[in-house]
Design a protein around this motif. Structure first.
Motif, PDB file in Angstrom:
ATOM      1  N   CYS A  58       0.167  -3.546  -0.882  1.00 16.58           N
ATOM      2  CA  CYS A  58      -0.197  -2.129  -0.780  1.00 16.58           C
ATOM      3  C   CYS A  58       0.599  -1.334  -1.800  1.00 16.58           C
ATOM      4  N   ASN A  59       0.236  -0.081  -1.961  1.00 18.14           N
ATOM      5  CA  ASN A  59       0.941   0.816  -2.879  1.00 18.14           C
ATOM      6  C   ASN A  59       1.960   1.635  -2.111  1.00 18.14           C
ATOM      7  N   GLY A  80      -1.887   3.528   4.957  1.00 15.21           N
ATOM      8  CA  GLY A  80      -2.167   2.424   4.055  1.00 15.21           C
ATOM      9  C   GLY A  80      -1.236   2.353   2.869  1.00 15.21           C
ATOM     10  N   ARG A  81      -0.235   3.256   2.831  1.00 16.43           N
ATOM     11  CA  ARG A  81       0.726   3.300   1.743  1.00 16.43           C
ATOM     12  C   ARG A  81       2.140   3.367   2.309  1.00 16.43           C
ATOM     13  N   VAL A  82       3.099   2.686   1.680  1.00 18.11           N
ATOM     14  CA  VAL A  82       4.493   2.851   2.095  1.00 18.11           C
ATOM     15  C   VAL A  82       4.941   4.227   1.611  1.00 18.11           C
ATOM     16  N   ASN A  83       5.456   5.046   2.503  1.00 14.59           N
ATOM     17  CA  ASN A  83       5.905   6.407   2.168  1.00 14.59           C
ATOM     18  C   ASN A  83       7.425   6.441   2.048  1.00 14.59           C
ATOM     19  N   GLU A 116      14.488   1.441  -5.994  1.00 13.91           N
ATOM     20  CA  GLU A 116      15.258   0.238  -5.628  1.00 13.91           C
ATOM     21  C   GLU A 116      14.824  -0.310  -4.274  1.00 13.91           C
ATOM     22  N   ARG A 117      14.613   0.571  -3.315  1.00 10.73           N
ATOM     23  CA  ARG A 117      14.157   0.127  -1.984  1.00 10.73           C
ATOM     24  C   ARG A 117      12.822  -0.579  -2.093  1.00 10.73           C
ATOM     25  N   LEU A 118      11.939  -0.031  -2.941  1.00  5.76           N
ATOM     26  CA  LEU A 118      10.599  -0.610  -3.081  1.00  5.76           C
ATOM     27  C   LEU A 118      10.661  -1.951  -3.810  1.00  5.76           C
ATOM     28  N   ILE A 132       4.624  -4.586  -2.676  1.00  4.80           N
ATOM     29  CA  ILE A 132       4.294  -3.294  -3.287  1.00  4.80           C
ATOM     30  C   ILE A 132       3.670  -3.519  -4.655  1.00  4.80           C
ATOM     31  N   GLU A 133       2.510  -2.951  -4.868  1.00  4.59           N
ATOM     32  CA  GLU A 133       1.821  -3.126  -6.134  1.00  4.59           C
ATOM     33  C   GLU A 133       2.075  -1.929  -7.067  1.00  4.59           C
ATOM     34  N   ARG A 134       1.605  -0.741  -6.707  1.00  5.20           N
ATOM     35  CA  ARG A 134       1.779   0.445  -7.554  1.00  5.20           C
ATOM     36  C   ARG A 134       2.618   1.493  -6.821  1.00  5.20           C
TER      37      ARG A 134
END
Ligand code: FOL
Length: 216
Positions: A58-59, A80-83, A116-118, A132-134
């Protein structure tokens, strides 16, 4: 070892580069523009290199605390996205969200720390096995400025709102007049976003989608 993540800024702005007013967007709700934002930030390109393990791709969206506050509670965290919310007091933000029993949102002390977390999701897959893609930086002005200081910020998706609205918050770079940025072709934009990008008019407001890539 995973590819390094880059940052894409996404915003809509008036001809004078206005992006906000009184803690919200300056224009009346433009559903097709918001639809574009939602689809583009959610879409994981099928060209993404398939991972061997069964990880869900997911992005992610990175935003400042005031932008988080501006999103209607029923829409946040953006699904649907990591915030990731950037705030000077990440501990306090997490505690506050915890009280409301919310999931799917994290806090970081800077845009660099958010990135960095991502990156960590990809190098040290956690319980959820998310990949994580984008990564999209979704504002506001302070956070766009911080992101632009980072070399990882290499792309901007700008919706040009072709009408002036009163604004109190502005994007700091005129991309068409900065030697650092080059406007992509319509084909490159459609390739990257997976969207058809004809100009649109809604509520008497015309807008046009554009993409810029950092040169160098
Ligand atoms: N970029 C662009 N192109 N347009 C924007 O309006 C925009 N807005 C922000 C950042 N980048 C942007 C920040 N403001 C929502 C609300 C405000 C916001 C960003 C997102 C929001 O609620 N989004 C939901 C869809 C809501 C709906 O369908 O009305 C989402 O799931 O993305």
């Amino acid at each position: 070892t995973p590819q390094p993540l880059s940052l894409t800024l996404i915003l809509a702005a008036t001809p004078s580069l206005g992006i906000g007013r009184a803690g919200t967007l300056p224009w009346p709700q433009l559903r097709k523009e918001m639809g574009y934002f939602k689809r583009v930030t959610s879409r994981v390109p099928s060209s993404a290199s398939p991972s061997t393990s069964a990880r869900r791709k997911c992005n992610a969206v990175v935003m400042g605390r005031k932008t988080w506050d501006s999103i209607p509670p029923k829409f946040r965290p953006l699904d649907g996205r990591v915030n990731v919310v950037v705030t000077r007091t990440p501990e306090a933000f997490v505690a506050q969200q915890g009280d409301e029993g919310r999931d799917g949102v994290e806090a970081a002390g800077s845009v660099g720390a958010a990135l960095e977390r991502l990156q960590n999701y990809n190098s040290q897959p956690g319980e959820e096995g998310l990949e994580i893609e984008r990564v999209f930086v979704i504002g506001g002005a302070t956070i766009y400025n911080a992101a632009l200081q980072l070399p990882q910020a290499d792309r901007v998706l700008l919706t040009k709102i072709e009408k002036d609205f009163e604004c109190d918050t502005f994007f700091s770079v005129d991309l068409d007049r900065s030697g650092e940025w080059k406007r992509s072709t319509k084909e490159e934009l459609e390739d990257w976003t997976g969207e058809k990008t004809e100009p649109v008019e809604e509520k008497g407001v015309r807008f046009e989608f554009g993409m810029y890539e950092r040169v160098t």
